[in-house]
Design a protein around this motif. Structure first.
Motif, PDB file in Angstrom:
ATOM      1  N   ASP A   1       0.850  -1.198   0.000  1.00 18.60           N
ATOM      2  CA  ASP A   1       0.000   0.000   0.000  1.00 18.60           C
ATOM      3  C   ASP A   1       0.886   1.248   0.000  1.00 18.60           C
ATOM      4  N   LEU A   2       0.945   1.942  -1.135  1.00 20.02           N
ATOM      5  CA  LEU A   2       1.794   3.130  -1.264  1.00 20.02           C
ATOM      6  C   LEU A   2       1.363   4.279  -0.349  1.00 20.02           C
ATOM      7  N   PRO A   3       0.071   4.629  -0.250  1.00 17.52           N
ATOM      8  CA  PRO A   3      -0.318   5.711   0.663  1.00 17.52           C
ATOM      9  C   PRO A   3       0.054   5.419   2.128  1.00 17.52           C
ATOM     10  N   ALA A   4      -0.064   4.158   2.523  1.00 16.07           N
ATOM     11  CA  ALA A   4       0.334   3.792   3.891  1.00 16.07           C
ATOM     12  C   ALA A   4       1.840   3.941   4.072  1.00 16.07           C
ATOM     13  N   ALA A   5       2.597   3.616   3.033  1.00 21.31           N
ATOM     14  CA  ALA A   5       4.052   3.771   3.089  1.00 21.31           C
ATOM     15  C   ALA A   5       4.432   5.244   3.194  1.00 21.31           C
ATOM     16  N   GLU A   6       3.687   6.096   2.518  1.00 25.86           N
ATOM     17  CA  GLU A   6       3.962   7.537   2.596  1.00 25.86           C
ATOM     18  C   GLU A   6       3.682   8.082   3.993  1.00 25.86           C
ATOM     19  N   ARG A   7       2.747   7.458   4.696  1.00 22.95           N
ATOM     20  CA  ARG A   7       2.462   7.883   6.077  1.00 22.95           C
ATOM     21  C   ARG A   7       3.687   7.663   6.973  1.00 22.95           C
ATOM     22  N   VAL A   8       4.465   6.635   6.668  1.00 22.28           N
ATOM     23  CA  VAL A   8       5.687   6.361   7.429  1.00 22.28           C
ATOM     24  C   VAL A   8       6.653   7.541   7.311  1.00 22.28           C
ATOM     25  N   PHE A   9       6.737   8.134   6.132  1.00 20.84           N
ATOM     26  CA  PHE A   9       7.607   9.295   5.946  1.00 20.84           C
ATOM     27  C   PHE A   9       7.119  10.481   6.773  1.00 20.84           C
ATOM     28  N   ASP A  10       5.790  10.641   6.876  1.00 25.52           N
ATOM     29  CA  ASP A  10       5.242  11.715   7.711  1.00 25.52           C
ATOM     30  C   ASP A  10       5.599  11.497   9.181  1.00 25.52           C
ATOM     31  N   LEU A  11       5.480  10.251   9.623  1.00 23.82           N
ATOM     32  CA  LEU A  11       5.837   9.940  11.016  1.00 23.82           C
ATOM     33  C   LEU A  11       7.329  10.181  11.254  1.00 23.82           C
ATOM     34  N   ASN A  12       8.147   9.827  10.279  1.00 25.45           N
ATOM     35  CA  ASN A  12       9.587  10.045  10.412  1.00 25.45           C
ATOM     36  C   ASN A  12       9.910  11.539  10.524  1.00 25.45           C
ATOM     37  N   GLU A  13       9.204  12.359   9.770  1.00 18.36           N
ATOM     38  CA  GLU A  13       9.417  13.811   9.865  1.00 18.36           C
ATOM     39  C   GLU A  13       9.064  14.324  11.255  1.00 18.36           C
ATOM     40  N   GLN A  14       7.990  13.788  11.832  1.00 20.88           N
ATOM     41  CA  GLN A  14       7.609  14.187  13.189  1.00 20.88           C
ATOM     42  C   GLN A  14       8.677  13.764  14.197  1.00 20.88           C
ATOM     43  N   ILE A  15       9.209  12.563  14.023  1.00 21.15           N
ATOM     44  CA  ILE A  15      10.266  12.074  14.915  1.00 21.15           C
ATOM     45  C   ILE A  15      11.503  12.964  14.791  1.00 21.15           C
ATOM     46  N   GLU A  16      11.875  13.313  13.577  1.00 22.04           N
ATOM     47  CA  GLU A  16      13.045  14.169  13.363  1.00 22.04           C
ATOM     48  C   GLU A  16      12.846  15.560  13.963  1.00 22.04           C
ATOM     49  N   ALA A  17      11.632  16.085  13.886  1.00 24.21           N
ATOM     50  CA  ALA A  17      11.353  17.391  14.487  1.00 24.21           C
ATOM     51  C   ALA A  17      11.528  17.332  16.001  1.00 24.21           C
ATOM     52  N   LEU A  18      11.032  16.271  16.615  1.00 25.01           N
ATOM     53  CA  LEU A  18      11.210  16.095  18.059  1.00 25.01           C
ATOM     54  C   LEU A  18      12.688  15.914  18.418  1.00 25.01           C
ATOM     55  N   ARG A  19      13.402  15.182  17.590  1.00 20.71           N
ATOM     56  CA  ARG A  19      14.840  14.964  17.842  1.00 20.71           C
ATOM     57  C   ARG A  19      15.594  16.298  17.781  1.00 20.71           C
ATOM     58  N   ALA A  20      15.263  17.103  16.794  1.00 17.14           N
ATOM     59  CA  ALA A  20      15.947  18.398  16.662  1.00 17.14           C
ATOM     60  C   ALA A  20      15.650  19.287  17.875  1.00 17.14           C
ATOM     61  N   ARG A  21      14.402  19.272  18.333  1.00 11.59           N
ATOM     62  CA  ARG A  21      14.058  20.087  19.513  1.00 11.59           C
ATOM     63  C   ARG A  21      14.762  19.574  20.765  1.00 11.59           C
ATOM     64  N   ALA A  22      14.900  18.249  20.877  1.00 10.05           N
ATOM     65  CA  ALA A  22      15.588  17.668  22.041  1.00 10.05           C
ATOM     66  C   ALA A  22      17.073  18.025  22.024  1.00 10.05           C
ATOM     67  N   ARG A  23      17.677  18.020  20.851  1.00 12.68           N
ATOM     68  CA  ARG A  23      19.101  18.369  20.747  1.00 12.68           C
ATOM     69  C   ARG A  23      19.358  19.827  21.037  1.00 12.68           C
ATOM     70  N   SER A  24      18.396  20.698  20.634  1.00 15.71           N
ATOM     71  CA  SER A  24      18.593  22.134  20.856  1.00 15.71           C
ATOM     72  C   SER A  24      18.193  22.546  22.266  1.00 15.71           C
ATOM     73  N   ARG A  25      17.604  21.608  23.037  1.00 18.51           N
ATOM     74  CA  ARG A  25      17.206  21.850  24.435  1.00 18.51           C
ATOM     75  C   ARG A  25      16.179  22.954  24.573  1.00 18.51           C
ATOM     76  N   ARG A  26      15.254  23.035  23.632  1.00 12.68           N
ATOM     77  CA  ARG A  26      14.180  24.038  23.733  1.00 12.68           C
ATOM     78  C   ARG A  26      12.930  23.400  24.229  1.00 12.68           C
TER      79      ARG A  26
END
Length: 102
Positions: free
Chosen positions: A77-102
């Protein structure tokens, strides 16, 4: 809640309760640094709690991403696979905020 703090260098302690942090008392002994140390410790624990919450959110999102990726792979399922990329972007955003200590 009032807490007792032992006297420092023979001075009488002035004990203050901190709202929201029962059991943490500050000693105002004029220049001994204890009050500042306790304030720094409290700030550290507040920051640690925020970091813990962010890491828990990242773990939850990672679990969702693994489940979504597995489902997308099994169903081809391609649309479901694309959702994984959205989740990964959310994880990366949280990681960046954790690294910057904000």
């Amino acid at each position: 809640m009032r807490s007792w703090v032992p006297p420092v260098w023979g001075r009488s302690p002035i004990v203050e309760s901190r709202s929201g942090s029962p059991g943490i008392a500050l000693l105002a002994c004029g220049g001994c640094g204890y009050t500042r140390m306790m304030a720094m410790r409290t700030k550290f624990h507040e920051q640690l709690d925020v970091l813990t919450d962010r890491l828990a959110s990242m773990c939850h999102l990672a679990g969702q991403a693994i489940k979504a990726a597995t489902d997308a792979l099994v169903r081809a399922d391609l649309p479901a696979a694309e959702r994984v990329f959205d989740l990964n972007e959310q994880i990366e955003a949280l990681r960046a905020r954790a690294r910057s200590r904000r």
